[in-house]
Write an enzyme that holds these catalytic residues in place. Sequence first.
Site, PDB file in Angstrom:
ATOM      1  N   GLU A  56       0.834  -1.212   0.000  1.00 57.90           N
ATOM      2  CA  GLU A  56       0.000   0.000   0.000  1.00 57.90           C
ATOM      3  C   GLU A  56       0.865   1.257   0.000  1.00 57.90           C
ATOM      4  OE1 GLU A  56      -1.633   1.628   3.535  1.00 57.90           O
ATOM      5  OE2 GLU A  56      -1.134  -0.126   4.755  1.00 57.90           O
TER       6      GLU A  56
ATOM      7  N   LYS B  55      -3.251  -1.793  15.711  1.00 56.06           N
ATOM      8  CA  LYS B  55      -2.773  -1.013  16.854  1.00 56.06           C
ATOM      9  C   LYS B  55      -3.820  -0.953  17.948  1.00 56.06           C
ATOM     10  CE  LYS B  55       0.612   2.073  14.943  1.00 56.06           C
ATOM     11  NZ  LYS B  55       0.464   2.222  13.487  1.00 56.06           N
TER      12      LYS B  55
END
Length: 306
Positions: A27, A161
């Site tokens: 990405e 995260k």
Amino acid sequence: MNLEKYLDISTEVKEALDAGKPVVALESTILSHGMPYPENAEFASEVEKIIRGKGAIPATTAIINGKLKVGLTPEELLIMCKAENVGKVSRRDVPVYLVTKQTGATTVATTMLIAAMAGIRVFATGGIGGVHRGAETTMDISADLQELANTPVCVVSAGCKQILDIGLTLEYLETMGVPVLGYQTSDFPAFYCRKSGFGVDYCLKDAKEAAEILHTKWELGLKGGVVVGNPVPEEYAQNFEHMEKVINEALEMCKERKIRGKQTTPFLLATIKDLTGGESLATNLQLAYNNARVASDIAVELSKLG
Ligand code: PSU
Ligand code: MN
């Protein structure tokens, strides 16, 4: 569908795909909005080197000059890393960026979308987006999860995260029928930390087994992607409680400054980096390299299954 009109696949990637050789998608949001310049430029070239070293071809995606690009030149990579006037493009933004010819960095969702259009089945990233903490009032749920529900690409990540609600993220993926597999681990990793405290559906033995599971899923016609959670190498891992404190502070700042919507994730990433004095960046780089290695191994094994 008139894909040819919009897709611009580099010659190297096209030749690899035509020959059935392994290709790994990457990405560009991780470059433009996830890491600072010039560290991201060093990262962009190193990660491609790692993938080539494993016998696969790297294919970074982006939207440039009205095209969905698959495989970037060093010059194009530099544009994404400098990130001047580069937007963050999720699924909903794709047609606008194509028509207006704005430069766009692709998120996990958009990279999956473009990879699938090009026929790429394996994608290496850092962390996936998910259900944000407090989503019961903000409705902030990353489009990455809906893409995983629908688009046939395997995303190798270090989990997500703690800025997210990891438990709710996993619940969402379960509801959407997305397999969450641990790479030689039974714990879903929490990006900077090897364990989140939440389990995965299955602990993969190796890349060959991962490829067999992907092949079986798609041969059966089951739609959607697969998450492979690959923990950061021990020597680069951060302490969970320490990261929890840092993340809570970042979330507090986010609230104070009334940051919302698509700005939330980039704001939190940059704030965490500042609060840890760049230490988090070293971990971020290493976990992404590690994901590139595993994704390459899986792509190589998958290419053998035809
Ligand atoms: N999480 C990270 N690093 C990242 C991102 C997420 O640890 O770089 C990026 C990815 O591109 C991901 C996107 O797809 O943020 C998710 O943004 P949002 O939460 O706005 O969907
Ligand atoms: Mn969001």
